[in-house]
Design a protein around this motif. Structure first.
Motif, PDB file in Angstrom:
ATOM      1  N   GLY A 144       0.952  -0.918  -0.284  1.00  0.00           N
ATOM      2  CA  GLY A 144       0.146   0.030   0.141  1.00  0.00           C
ATOM      3  C   GLY A 144       1.242   1.247   0.252  1.00  0.00           C
ATOM      4  N   GLU A 145       2.010   0.999   0.715  1.00  0.00           N
ATOM      5  CA  GLU A 145       2.365   2.602   1.020  1.00  0.00           C
ATOM      6  C   GLU A 145       3.621   2.818  -0.408  1.00  0.00           C
ATOM      7  OE1 GLU A 145       3.606   4.323   3.469  1.00  0.00           O
ATOM      8  OE2 GLU A 145       1.342   3.591   4.382  1.00  0.00           O
ATOM      9  N   ASP A 182       2.515   1.577  -3.955  1.00  0.00           N
ATOM     10  CA  ASP A 182       1.252   2.139  -4.361  1.00  0.00           C
ATOM     11  C   ASP A 182       1.382   3.282  -4.051  1.00  0.00           C
ATOM     12  OD1 ASP A 182       1.339  -0.101  -5.668  1.00  0.00           O
ATOM     13  OD2 ASP A 182      -0.887  -0.228  -4.789  1.00  0.00           O
ATOM     14  N   LEU A 183       1.398   4.374  -2.683  1.00  0.00           N
ATOM     15  CA  LEU A 183       1.047   5.853  -2.672  1.00  0.00           C
ATOM     16  C   LEU A 183       2.046   6.294  -3.108  1.00  0.00           C
ATOM     17  CD1 LEU A 183      -0.719   5.852   0.364  1.00  0.00           C
ATOM     18  CD2 LEU A 183      -2.076   6.072  -1.321  1.00  0.00           C
ATOM     19  N   ALA A 184       3.427   6.097  -2.834  1.00  0.00           N
ATOM     20  CA  ALA A 184       4.499   6.605  -3.648  1.00  0.00           C
ATOM     21  C   ALA A 184       4.803   6.674  -4.669  1.00  0.00           C
ATOM     22  CB  ALA A 184       5.751   6.130  -2.985  1.00  0.00           C
ATOM     23  N   ARG A 185       3.957   5.558  -5.125  1.00  0.00           N
ATOM     24  CA  ARG A 185       3.917   5.624  -6.887  1.00  0.00           C
ATOM     25  C   ARG A 185       3.140   6.497  -7.633  1.00  0.00           C
ATOM     26  NH1 ARG A 185       2.556   2.652 -10.835  1.00  0.00           N
ATOM     27  NH2 ARG A 185       1.255   0.951  -9.874  1.00  0.00           N
ATOM     28  N   VAL A 186       1.335   6.898  -7.071  1.00  0.00           N
ATOM     29  CA  VAL A 186       0.846   7.512  -6.958  1.00  0.00           C
ATOM     30  C   VAL A 186       1.098   9.014  -7.266  1.00  0.00           C
ATOM     31  CG1 VAL A 186      -1.478   8.811  -6.868  1.00  0.00           C
ATOM     32  CG2 VAL A 186      -1.274   6.021  -6.889  1.00  0.00           C
ATOM     33  N   ALA A 187       2.497   9.286  -5.700  1.00  0.00           N
ATOM     34  CA  ALA A 187       2.874  10.127  -5.512  1.00  0.00           C
ATOM     35  C   ALA A 187       3.545  10.655  -6.783  1.00  0.00           C
ATOM     36  CB  ALA A 187       3.469  10.467  -4.737  1.00  0.00           C
ATOM     37  N   MET A 217       3.644   9.654 -10.198  1.00  0.00           N
ATOM     38  CA  MET A 217       3.576  10.107 -10.940  1.00  0.00           C
ATOM     39  C   MET A 217       2.268  11.306 -11.416  1.00  0.00           C
ATOM     40  SD  MET A 217       0.657   6.707 -11.223  1.00  0.00           S
ATOM     41  CE  MET A 217       0.227   6.173 -13.219  1.00  0.00           C
ATOM     42  N   LEU A 218       2.726  12.047  -9.337  1.00  0.00           N
ATOM     43  CA  LEU A 218       1.958  13.652  -9.633  1.00  0.00           C
ATOM     44  C   LEU A 218       2.775  14.347 -10.402  1.00  0.00           C
ATOM     45  CD1 LEU A 218      -0.490  13.474  -6.795  1.00  0.00           C
ATOM     46  CD2 LEU A 218      -0.871  13.776  -8.856  1.00  0.00           C
ATOM     47  N   ALA A 219       3.888  14.116 -10.374  1.00  0.00           N
ATOM     48  CA  ALA A 219       5.512  14.682 -10.241  1.00  0.00           C
ATOM     49  C   ALA A 219       5.396  14.417 -11.596  1.00  0.00           C
ATOM     50  CB  ALA A 219       6.303  14.327  -9.330  1.00  0.00           C
ATOM     51  N   GLU A 220       5.115  13.770 -12.827  1.00  0.00           N
ATOM     52  CA  GLU A 220       5.749  13.341 -13.679  1.00  0.00           C
ATOM     53  C   GLU A 220       4.212  14.321 -14.816  1.00  0.00           C
ATOM     54  OE1 GLU A 220       4.928   9.683 -15.867  1.00  0.00           O
ATOM     55  OE2 GLU A 220       6.409   9.063 -13.876  1.00  0.00           O
TER      56      GLU A 220
END
Lengths: 226, 258
Positions: B4-5, B7-12, B14-17
């Motif tokens: 879960g953690e 995944d969250l880091a990955r979403v973060a 993706m936002l930077a992209e």
């Protein structure tokens, strides 16, 4: 949220800028522009509904407004300047004023903005084909509640520290952390729900997270933070 | 929970992209300045990405770069950096007194001020017009004083020839760089300054030719071609009309009928 460092990696830059601004305003300002134009433009772009010429205009206005303010600042005040949150605040305020004038909502990107810019075919087809993560993410962030969206985007798109986000949004740092973490959890859930291919993380070697599992985690996470 | 953690880091991440490609605003924000020769000595010229935005004579700032820059920043609220050379076309425009299509940046002026400057820009080299003529041309016939102060705020003197606007009674009138510089500029353009003065002394403000029955301002190049025996002086255009004259279509003294 242990995965994201909380120290401000830009502190050195801010200190150097303060000294330079005190010494020679125009030279310091040139550095200020170089250092933060990307950040201001990134926010401006969201505020302007991803219209690039408008965003560039807004970003330029922001820096001119900043320059005019800096000219009136004493050396002591320049010494206390925290350029990043200061510029972000100016950008958001001017963006809100512009948006109010045009009847748009702040920091919001509507789905229509993106559909209009995609003349051939359906947005969902594009995303399903794995062509445009950006579009999908922009659509999903638009679904977040205002506070969560602002906090998440300032924290992870603009890469401000939690303290800086708190300063910009005018709320306690703890509140920012909770908005950011809830926003991310929600985004992850939305992603899994609407774009399972993206949520599975193609190319990054990750495995798909079943929707049910994400929902469960969201609940757990919600309890923990709530 | 580890997944879960992550995944969250990955979403973060993706936002930077979502961050846009690089942008460079420096050229839009900074004015560029340098000095260039003119008929009245060195002048400081500043320009933005849109065109020339500020001009001051070296004399008016005591040849002091910093004084010029302070005035520039006060006036435009913009930072400035030194340029190696002036924008293309500035030197010939100053030499000839004809800015032609030289781009000017008149942002920050009111619509009224801009209208005044646009009307003034059309006054030909070697001729003058009264303040009231400018007021008439922009359809604000009673705003004579406002025209004078708008000209006083002209950010680009010489390029927009506010020195060619003079008082209706033949007086040379005020100037940003002082009346003496104004007179020097007009004489350099071969304006018949002394003749205009002499005529004003006799209350003659318009000249007509009895061969063409056309009446002009005394500085109009048509008026200056009238030979002595055919020259008729008038105090007002109304008087000239009564005598059967029509106003010149070049210098357009028509509206000044009072």
């Amino acid at each position: 949220m242990g995965t994201v460092p909380e120290e401000d990696p830009h502190d050195d830059a801010a200190g150097r800028l303060r000294a330079l601004l005190q010494e020679d305003l125009d030279a310091g300002f040139a550095e200020l522009v170089r250092e933060y134009q990307q950040l201001v433009y990134t926010i401006a772009l969201r505020v302007c509904g991803h219209h690039h010429p408008d965003a560039e205009d807004l970003a330029a206005e922001v820096f001119l407004r900043a320059y005019r303010a800096l000219r009136g600042y004493s050396a002591a005040r320049l010494g206390e300047l925290r350029p990043r949150p200061w510029l972000v605040t100016i950008t958001l305020n001017m963006g809100r004023n512009n948006a109010r004038d045009r009847g748009r909502r702040p920091l919001q990107v509507t789905l229509e903005d993106f559909v209009e810019r995609s003349p051939q075919g359906d947005v969902f087809d594009d995303v399903a084909a794995g062509l445009d993560r950006r579009r999908a993410l922009a659509e999903l962030t638009a679904c977040l509640p205002d506070q969560q969206r602002d906090a998440v985007l300032l924290r992870h798109l603009c890469e401000l520290s939690s303290a800086e986000v708190a300063e910009v949004l005018g709320c306690p740092e703890g509140t920012v952390r909770s908005h950011v973490s809830r926003g991310l959890v929600r985004l992850r859930g939305l992603l899994a729900e609407r774009y399972p291919a993206l949520a599975a993380g193609q190319g990054s070697g990750g495995t798909g997270t079943p929707v049910a599992q994400v929902r469960r985690q969201e609940r757990i996470s919600g309890h923990r933070r709530g | 929970m580890a997944t879960g953690e992550d995944d969250l880091a990955r979403v973060a991440r993706m936002l930077a992209e979502l961050a846009p490609g690089p942008v460079d605003l420096t050229g839009r924000l900074f004015a560029q300045w340098c000095t260039v020769g003119s008929p009245v000595g060195e002048v400081y010229v500043a320009s933005t990405d849109r065109g020339v935005c500020y001009l001051r004579t070296g004399e008016s700032v005591g040849g002091d770069d910093q004084r010029f820059l302070e005035q520039l920043r006060d006036r435009l609220g913009r930072p400035a950096r030194r340029a190696a050379r002036p924008p293309a076309g500035v030197a010939p425009a100053l030499r000839s007194g004809r800015p032609g299509r030289l781009p000017l940046d008149l942002r920050g002026l009111s619509d009224f001020e801009r209208a005044v400057l646009e009307a003034t820009a059309r006054i030909p080299v070697g001729e003058t017009r009264p303040y009231r003529w400018v007021a008439e041309r922009i359809a604000r016939p009673t705003a004579v004083r406002a025209v004078a102060s708008a000209l006083g705020r002209n950010p680009v003197p010489l390029l927009i020839p506010c020195h060619r606007v003079t008082r209706a009674n033949g007086d040379i009138g005020g100037y940003v760089f002082g009346g003496q510089v104004k007179e020097r500029l007009l004489r350099l353009e071969d304006v018949n300054v002394d003749e205009v003065n002499d005529l004003a002394g006799e209350h003659v403000y318009f000249l007509g030719s009895d061969t063409t029955n056309i009446v002009c301002f005394p500085t109009c190049h048509h008026a200056r071609r009238i030979t002595e025996p055919h020259r008729q002086g008038f105090r007002t255009i109304a008087q000239a009309r009564r005598a059967g004259y029509r106003p010149c279509k070049h210098c357009k003294p028509a509206e000044l009928a009072a």
